[in-house]
Design a protein around this motif. Structure first.
Motif, mmCIF file in Angstrom:
data_model
loop_
_atom_site.group_PDB
_atom_site.id
_atom_site.type_symbol
_atom_site.label_atom_id
_atom_site.label_comp_id
_atom_site.label_asym_id
_atom_site.label_seq_id
_atom_site.Cartn_x
_atom_site.Cartn_y
_atom_site.Cartn_z
ATOM 1 N N ARG A 1 41.363 78.966 -3.479
ATOM 2 C CA ARG A 1 40.527 79.772 -4.226
ATOM 3 C C ARG A 1 41.163 79.634 -5.792
ATOM 4 O O ARG A 1 42.255 79.459 -6.195
ATOM 5 C CB ARG A 1 40.748 81.201 -3.710
ATOM 6 C CG ARG A 1 40.544 81.244 -2.178
ATOM 7 C CD ARG A 1 39.210 80.988 -1.641
ATOM 8 N NE ARG A 1 38.132 81.609 -2.485
ATOM 9 C CZ ARG A 1 36.659 81.431 -2.014
ATOM 10 N NH1 ARG A 1 36.454 80.824 -0.864
ATOM 11 N NH2 ARG A 1 35.906 82.191 -2.388
ATOM 12 N N PRO B 1 36.052 85.933 -0.260
ATOM 13 C CA PRO B 1 37.432 86.644 -0.212
ATOM 14 C C PRO B 1 37.049 88.115 -0.038
ATOM 15 O O PRO B 1 38.432 88.733 0.114
ATOM 16 C CB PRO B 1 38.128 86.196 -1.184
ATOM 17 C CG PRO B 1 37.310 85.861 -2.370
ATOM 18 C CD PRO B 1 36.066 85.070 -1.509
ATOM 19 N N ASP C 1 39.231 85.001 -7.978
ATOM 20 C CA ASP C 1 39.273 85.467 -6.730
ATOM 21 C C ASP C 1 40.335 86.412 -6.361
ATOM 22 O O ASP C 1 40.028 87.651 -6.070
ATOM 23 C CB ASP C 1 39.346 84.423 -5.724
ATOM 24 C CG ASP C 1 38.250 83.630 -5.516
ATOM 25 O OD1 ASP C 1 37.077 84.009 -5.648
ATOM 26 O OD2 ASP C 1 38.285 82.362 -5.559
#
Length: 291
Positions: free
Chosen positions: A13, A223, A17
């Motif tokens: 990520r 996420p 994020d």
């Protein structure tokens, strides 16, 4: 709403994020070691990856106010590759590290004899090191894979109360629950569970021993799915205490079995001992280019 994501692959990520997760209420996470997509060709590539999970990723998470821990293992996808299996001999020196709160992800991918051996060996490593275990149930033949997994757990030195069986769904919930293991559910945009199904399971089962994760990786994933589950729980009549139990207290209780869980960001490894974009880890910061 405070959130502890108990299974998320932040290596795949971006820092955007991390920023969005903190804004959504995420204050802690556990990143399990996993298959990176590109097959590894030697144990050395695992060791570099483990070092990153113990160094760079906790540093990166801390810059956004999130406490980072990890689990380490030979993952099921690569458990049958003879180029990778020697990492089993290297794991003991990593499993003593402070931020390692479980052995994982272990379990099955294709349910081969090599995977049988890796699962049993790593459950023993968890018992030897006083750690719980995070177990991945296979994406194919999930119920058969769960049953085979539970058989190996019963034969191991690790009690079910120290095992989190993850990637469950409606077909595997009952048998996993009856085993006494902790129950993990991964919420995805298209595959595995979604928030509607997750909340329906919580309504039928209750919040006991249930952990909800986003498991976000390099595929299509999100996420912020933990927050989506919390919001929907409230909209469906669950109390704030129910949400806090599922999204915070349950993961703290499970990973707390390691005796290593620390939610204090002052413990992060930085050269300056500080958080923020000016901090560095081994001389490197999260900044690129000029400010």
């Amino acid at each position: 709403m405070r959130i502890f994501d108990p299974h998320i692959h932040m290596t795949s990520r971006t820092t955007d994020d991390y920023e969005a997760m903190h804004a959504a209420g995420v204050r802690a996470l556990v990143e399990p070691s996993f298959w990176l997509g590109q097959p590894r060709t030697s144990p050395a590539s695992f060791l570099d990856y483990f070092d990153s999970l113990l160094g760079w990723e906790p540093f990166r998470a801390a810059q956004y106010g999130i406490a980072h821990h990890c689990t380490l293992a030979l993952n099921p996808k690569e458990a049958g590759d003879p180029r990778c299996t020697p990492v089993l001999d290297e794991l003991p020196r990593y499993l003593v590290k402070d931020r390692v709160v479980a052995v994982g992800e272990i379990g099955y991918d294709s349910m081969t004899p090599a995977e049988d051996h890796a699962l049993a060996a790593q459950l023993q490593l968890a018992a030897d090191h006083g750690l719980p275990a995070l177990v991945h149930t296979p994406h194919r033949d999930k119920l058969a894979g769960l049953r085979r997994t539970l058989d190996v757990i019963r034969e191991s030195a690790l009690s079910p109360e120290r095992v989190l069986v993850d990637h469950l769904n409606e077909t595997t919930l009952k048998e996993a629950d009856n085993s006494g293991c902790w129950l993990g559910f991964s919420v995805y945009p298209d595959t595995k569970m979604d928030e509607e199904r997750m909340v329906a399971i919580l309504r039928a089962h209750g919040p006991e021993r249930v952990l909800v994760n986003s498991a976000a990786d390099w595929g299509r994933s999100d996420p912020l799915k933990t927050r989506a589950v919390g919001d929907l729980m409230l909209a469906r009549g669950f109390t704030e205490d129910d949400v806090d139990r599922v999204l915070w207290r349950n993961p703290v209780a499970f990973y707390g079995l390691s005796g290593r869980l620390s939610l204090d960001l002052t413990d992060t490894d930085t050269d300056t001992g500080a958080t923020g974009t000016g901090a560095t880890h081994e001389g490197n910061s999260i900044l690129r280019g000029g400010e």
